[in-house]
Design a protein around this motif. Structure first.
Motif, PDB file in Angstrom:
ATOM      1  N   UNK A   1     -34.879   5.855  -1.424  1.00  0.00           N
ATOM      2  CA  UNK A   1     -35.838   6.603  -0.628  1.00  0.00           C
ATOM      3  C   UNK A   1     -36.067   7.988  -1.243  1.00  0.00           C
ATOM      4  N   UNK A   2     -37.198   8.567  -0.888  1.00  0.00           N
ATOM      5  CA  UNK A   2     -37.497   9.915  -1.341  1.00  0.00           C
ATOM      6  C   UNK A   2     -36.481  10.871  -0.756  1.00  0.00           C
ATOM      7  N   UNK A   3     -35.996  11.805  -1.570  1.00  0.00           N
ATOM      8  CA  UNK A   3     -35.006  12.760  -1.101  1.00  0.00           C
ATOM      9  C   UNK A   3     -35.416  14.190  -1.444  1.00  0.00           C
ATOM     10  N   UNK A   4     -34.914  15.092  -0.638  1.00  0.00           N
ATOM     11  CA  UNK A   4     -35.170  16.507  -0.814  1.00  0.00           C
ATOM     12  C   UNK A   4     -34.441  17.036  -2.044  1.00  0.00           C
ATOM     13  N   UNK A   5     -35.110  17.932  -2.793  1.00  0.00           N
ATOM     14  CA  UNK A   5     -34.503  18.566  -3.953  1.00  0.00           C
ATOM     15  C   UNK A   5     -34.381  20.073  -3.746  1.00  0.00           C
ATOM     16  N   UNK A   6     -35.495  20.732  -3.417  1.00  0.00           N
ATOM     17  CA  UNK A   6     -35.487  22.187  -3.272  1.00  0.00           C
ATOM     18  C   UNK A   6     -36.725  22.619  -2.501  1.00  0.00           C
ATOM     19  N   UNK A   7     -36.634  23.794  -1.881  1.00  0.00           N
ATOM     20  CA  UNK A   7     -37.798  24.351  -1.214  1.00  0.00           C
ATOM     21  C   UNK A   7     -37.789  25.859  -1.310  1.00  0.00           C
ATOM     22  N   UNK A   8     -38.961  26.450  -1.096  1.00  0.00           N
ATOM     23  CA  UNK A   8     -39.129  27.889  -1.277  1.00  0.00           C
ATOM     24  C   UNK A   8     -40.106  28.398  -0.234  1.00  0.00           C
ATOM     25  N   UNK A   9     -39.836  29.585   0.317  1.00  0.00           N
ATOM     26  CA  UNK A   9     -40.712  30.096   1.359  1.00  0.00           C
ATOM     27  C   UNK A   9     -41.996  30.670   0.753  1.00  0.00           C
ATOM     28  N   UNK A  10     -42.863  31.204   1.593  1.00  0.00           N
ATOM     29  CA  UNK A  10     -44.191  31.617   1.158  1.00  0.00           C
ATOM     30  C   UNK A  10     -44.161  32.711   0.101  1.00  0.00           C
ATOM     31  N   UNK A  11     -43.165  33.577   0.165  1.00  0.00           N
ATOM     32  CA  UNK A  11     -43.125  34.718  -0.745  1.00  0.00           C
ATOM     33  C   UNK A  11     -42.277  34.448  -1.984  1.00  0.00           C
ATOM     34  N   UNK A  12     -41.464  33.405  -1.934  1.00  0.00           N
ATOM     35  CA  UNK A  12     -40.526  33.165  -3.024  1.00  0.00           C
ATOM     36  C   UNK A  12     -39.192  33.831  -2.815  1.00  0.00           C
ATOM     37  N   UNK A  13     -39.036  34.532  -1.696  1.00  0.00           N
ATOM     38  CA  UNK A  13     -37.812  35.271  -1.464  1.00  0.00           C
ATOM     39  C   UNK A  13     -36.682  34.470  -0.855  1.00  0.00           C
ATOM     40  N   UNK A  14     -36.968  33.254  -0.460  1.00  0.00           N
ATOM     41  CA  UNK A  14     -35.941  32.429   0.176  1.00  0.00           C
ATOM     42  C   UNK A  14     -36.041  31.017  -0.373  1.00  0.00           C
ATOM     43  N   UNK A  15     -34.919  30.486  -0.801  1.00  0.00           N
ATOM     44  CA  UNK A  15     -34.900  29.136  -1.365  1.00  0.00           C
ATOM     45  C   UNK A  15     -33.742  28.337  -0.783  1.00  0.00           C
ATOM     46  N   UNK A  16     -33.834  27.032  -0.943  1.00  0.00           N
ATOM     47  CA  UNK A  16     -32.768  26.145  -0.494  1.00  0.00           C
ATOM     48  C   UNK A  16     -32.742  24.954  -1.442  1.00  0.00           C
ATOM     49  N   UNK A  17     -31.511  24.445  -1.707  1.00  0.00           N
ATOM     50  CA  UNK A  17     -31.353  23.361  -2.661  1.00  0.00           C
ATOM     51  C   UNK A  17     -30.492  22.247  -2.096  1.00  0.00           C
ATOM     52  N   UNK A  18     -30.748  21.049  -2.588  1.00  0.00           N
ATOM     53  CA  UNK A  18     -29.846  19.939  -2.306  1.00  0.00           C
ATOM     54  C   UNK A  18     -28.547  20.152  -3.073  1.00  0.00           C
ATOM     55  N   UNK A  19     -27.447  19.666  -2.515  1.00  0.00           N
ATOM     56  CA  UNK A  19     -26.146  19.840  -3.164  1.00  0.00           C
ATOM     57  C   UNK A  19     -26.141  19.285  -4.585  1.00  0.00           C
ATOM     58  N   UNK A  20     -26.861  18.193  -4.793  1.00  0.00           N
ATOM     59  CA  UNK A  20     -26.827  17.511  -6.089  1.00  0.00           C
ATOM     60  C   UNK A  20     -27.437  18.325  -7.222  1.00  0.00           C
ATOM     61  N   UNK A  21     -28.281  19.304  -6.874  1.00  0.00           N
ATOM     62  CA  UNK A  21     -28.975  20.068  -7.921  1.00  0.00           C
ATOM     63  C   UNK A  21     -28.646  21.546  -7.894  1.00  0.00           C
ATOM     64  N   UNK A  22     -27.945  21.999  -6.869  1.00  0.00           N
ATOM     65  CA  UNK A  22     -27.647  23.435  -6.762  1.00  0.00           C
ATOM     66  C   UNK A  22     -26.866  23.902  -7.986  1.00  0.00           C
ATOM     67  N   UNK A  23     -27.313  25.015  -8.561  1.00  0.00           N
ATOM     68  CA  UNK A  23     -26.674  25.548  -9.750  1.00  0.00           C
ATOM     69  C   UNK A  23     -27.282  25.045 -11.043  1.00  0.00           C
ATOM     70  N   UNK A  24     -28.100  23.983 -10.963  1.00  0.00           N
ATOM     71  CA  UNK A  24     -28.742  23.448 -12.168  1.00  0.00           C
ATOM     72  C   UNK A  24     -30.268  23.604 -12.115  1.00  0.00           C
TER      73      UNK A  24
END
Length: 122
Positions: free
Chosen positions: A44-67
């Motif tokens: 299934x499709x899975x989440x990788x990363x997201x970013x807010x409107x300004x670019x000042x806030x991000x979030x990552x999936x555990x599998x890709x965080x740091x890479x």
């Protein structure tokens, strides 16, 4: 309506890097958050990363965080995904998606690009 077009996929060896781009049109770009998702064969499709409107806030999936690093250029209506230290398990079709609002807590709007293929060889 939002139109999204991904690019930048390809074949890369393990430990290599790629940068994906997603160009947006149809709605004022700096009013909504953006995300990257991926779908591997048979999964299934899975989440990788997201970013807010300004670019000042991000979030990552555990599998890709740091890479992986997500960023956006509001002047170019484009969101990017810099992928480093790639692994064979990162092989997938990568999609960008738009959110309804500007924060990373917004719901997805249902607008997706056509996807770009990333293949990581071992």
């Amino acid at each position: 309506q939002v139109q999204l077009v991904e690019s930048g996929g390809g074949l890369v060896q393990a430990e290599g890097s790629l940068r994906l781009s997603c160009a947006a049109s149809g709605r004022t770009f700096n009013t909504y958050a953006m995300g990257w998702f991926r779908q591997a064969p048979g999964k299934e499709r899975e989440f990788v990363a997201k970013i807010n409107w300004s670019g000042g806030r991000t979030e990552y999936a555990d599998a890709v965080r740091g890479r992986f690093i997500i960023s956006r250029d509001n002047a170019k209506n484009t969101v990017y995904l810099q992928m480093n230290s790639l692994k064979p398990e990162d092989t997938a079709v990568y999609y960008c998606g738009a959110y309804r609002g500007g924060t990373i807590y917004s719901d997805l709007s249902g607008h997706w690009g056509q996807g770009t293929h990333v293949t990581v060889s071992s």
